[in-house]
Design an enzyme around this catalytic site. Structure first.
Site, PDB file in Angstrom:
ATOM      1  CG  ASP A  36      -1.773   1.235   1.332  1.00  0.00           C
ATOM      2  OD1 ASP A  36      -2.622   1.416   0.455  1.00  0.00           O
ATOM      3  OD2 ASP A  36      -1.599   2.027   2.287  1.00  0.00           O
TER       4      ASP A  36
ATOM      5  CD  GLU B 287      -3.047   1.740  -3.670  1.00  0.00           C
ATOM      6  OE1 GLU B 287      -4.262   1.873  -3.537  1.00  0.00           O
ATOM      7  OE2 GLU B 287      -2.224   2.083  -2.821  1.00  0.00           O
TER       8      GLU B 287
ATOM      9  CG  ASP C 158      -1.589   3.175   5.980  1.00  0.00           C
ATOM     10  OD1 ASP C 158      -2.653   3.555   5.455  1.00  0.00           O
ATOM     11  OD2 ASP C 158      -0.769   3.952   6.519  1.00  0.00           O
TER      12      ASP C 158
END
Ligand SMILES: [Zn+2]
Length: 234
Positions: free
Chosen positions: A34, A117, A198
């Site tokens: 992340d 991502e 997170d």
């Protein structure tokens, strides 16, 4: 071979070579990443990788930029001041790049699958501050390093490209919680799991990445006629 000089006055010689890189032995590890602003990267293992500290150089940069603005256009002093700005900036950039190289090499060495991502999704976060612009440049650089190093060493980089609420979903039970303002760094799910915001997002990115990869593999391996359980989602 290319010879070049950067704005800080440093000469570089780049040599283009073709070589065969042996892939690393298959690893059993997989990791979700992340990306963030204050914390550069939070891993699904719970590890937080901070940005390199540039406080001293950043203060010097602000001073040097102010000095540059005061110099008369076209003057020798202006050229000197501009070089000083470029040198400090180069130090910050080099340190950041070195940090990203170390992180990407470690992630690729230790893991067979690396899930990150999609950056166009992250970019939807409104970008008004310099710190965010710099973070985003770093994310793109990291992503590109992960991409070519994965190819070199026989690893898989999975881009989780769906817009999914990675921080709002409980990575233990899959329940979505309501709005999660940015200042809430940790929360507890009704199922009893307590989450670092997170780390939970990184776990969800990993799960989504592994699912995407299974679907992709299933499409290759399974006969067409078989009922498509390959696409089965939880
Ligand atoms: Zn839960």
């Amino acid at each position: 071979m290319t010879v070049s000089r950067d704005p800080a006055g440093r000469w570089f010689v780049s040599i283009l070579v073709e070589e065969t890189i042996d892939p690393l032995p298959t690893s059993s590890g997989s990791v979700g990443v992340d990306l963030g602003i204050t914390t550069l990267a939070t891993l699904s293992t719970g590890e937080k990788v901070l940005n390199p500290r540039n406080g001293h150089d950043e203060r010097r940069l602000v001073k040097a930029q102010r000095a540059l603005a005061r110099k008369a256009p076209g003057s020798a002093n202006r050229a000197k001041a501009r070089l000083k700005v470029a040198k400090i900036y180069a130090r910050i950039t080099d340190r950041r790049r070195d940090h990203l190289h170390k992180l990407s090499t470690r992630l690729v060495r230790d893991n067979q699958v690396i899930a990150v991502e999609d950056l166009t999704v992250s970019s939807m976060i409104k970008n008004r501050h310099l710190a965010r612009a710099i973070s985003r440049a770093g994310w793109h650089e990291l992503r590109s390093m992960l991409d070519y190093k994965s190819q070199w060493y026989g690893r898989e980089l999975v881009i989780v490209d769906r817009w999914f609420p990675s921080s709002k979903m409980c990575s233990s039970c899959g329940t979505h919680r309501g709005p999660l303002p940015l200042d809430i760094r940790s929360w507890e799910c009704a199922c009893g799991a307590s989450h670092d915001r997170d780390v939970n997002a990184a776990l969800n990115i990993l799960a989504a990445g592994l699912a995407e990869r299974r679907n992709a593999c299933g499409a290759d391996v399974r006969p067409q006629r078989e009922p498509s359980r390959a696409g089965g989602r939880r």
